[in-house]
Design an enzyme around this catalytic site. Sequence first.
Site, short mmCIF file in Angstrom:
data_model
loop_
_atom_site.label_atom_id
_atom_site.label_comp_id
_atom_site.label_asym_id
_atom_site.label_seq_id
_atom_site.Cartn_x
_atom_site.Cartn_y
_atom_site.Cartn_z
N LYS A 91 125.38 -55.78 81.47
CA LYS A 91 125.41 -56.24 80.17
C LYS A 91 125.86 -54.82 79.56
CE LYS A 91 123.00 -60.43 80.61
NZ LYS A 91 121.57 -60.90 80.47
N GLN A 104 115.89 -59.99 77.54
CA GLN A 104 115.90 -60.29 79.10
C GLN A 104 115.01 -61.24 79.52
OE1 GLN A 104 118.92 -59.86 80.58
NE2 GLN A 104 118.11 -61.06 82.29
N ASP A 120 122.55 -64.72 72.56
CA ASP A 120 122.44 -65.48 73.84
C ASP A 120 122.42 -66.97 73.53
OD1 ASP A 120 122.00 -64.51 76.37
OD2 ASP A 120 120.00 -63.98 76.05
#
Length: 287
Positions: free
Chosen positions: A53, A97, A120
């Site tokens: 990422k 994460q 997200d």
Amino acid sequence: MTAQLIDGNALSARLRADVASRAAALKARGVVPGLAVVLVGENPASQVYVRNKVKACNDNGLHSVLEKHPAELSEAALLARVEALNADPAIHGILVQLPLPAHIDAQKVIEAIAPAKDVDGFHVASAGALMTGSSGFWPCTPYGCMKMLESIGYDLRGKHAVVIGRSNIVGKPMALMLLAKNATVTICHSATPDLGAFTRQADVVVAAVGKRNVLTADMVKPGAVVIDVGMNRNDEGKLCGDVDFAGVREVAGWITPVPGGVGPMTITMLLVNTLEAAERAAAASAT
Ligand code: NAP
């Protein structure tokens, strides 16, 4: 019939080029889109994901900050870090994460992220926005699947879409996105009896289960579009999806490969969401 491939790498390259040029335009106005990636603990898969990422950000003109914390970090300390990132004007998107260590309530941490930075798309405000059709961030994986359908010019109106899996991050948002495009949507899950009876009726099947060979050729209507979200390992240890690719590609009209399908699209849509967050912040500060 051999299905045509929907190439996630090629589509990603096109979308990332667009991200890079929009990021350059923002930069010319003094705003560098910034993503903070927060990793807690040493999970090896998570380390690979966050590295990818961060690299994708750096390759496409976005600024990224990788915060690595030891597995012992307390929930309170993590919440304090999220608050600090919420207040940081150089950060437009925040990604924590998952999975988090067991002593941390992941949902509580996600809810602490400012919805305007929830790139997200996991915050309840983002889920609510998707459900009600208002402005918010869409979860990256199903958003990427929608872009793949768009890339082949597929009109979902009146089509029957079957989503296999009902997780909050893939299956449920996927179903809502398909519904918003006027598909008739069926959601299947582990308690669905005779999965094939549903998938055989489908014009579009999205498999998001996490088990190999959940979808085989006999379960697919000829010409259907098959999107494989699954990430599994085969007996040789190689990455594979939920779909029996070799068999299903002889029946389907379109199919996504694994690797090279949905996987790269997920990171691409994270870049798109981060850029969008920065553009919205820049527009808000200009008014
Ligand atoms: P998850 O939270 O474990 O959800 C899996 C879903 O599959 C559940 O809803 C489960 O039903 C359902 N299911 C399990 N066995 C089934 C069966 N035999 N028939 C029908 N449905 C069944 O997983 P997830 O987070 O949604 O992820 C799904 C897969 O996508 C995983 O392989 C994951 O690694 C992959 N993934 C890939 C990407 C990417 O970028 N390519 C991103 C995210 C996830 P119940 O609800 O009844 O338990």
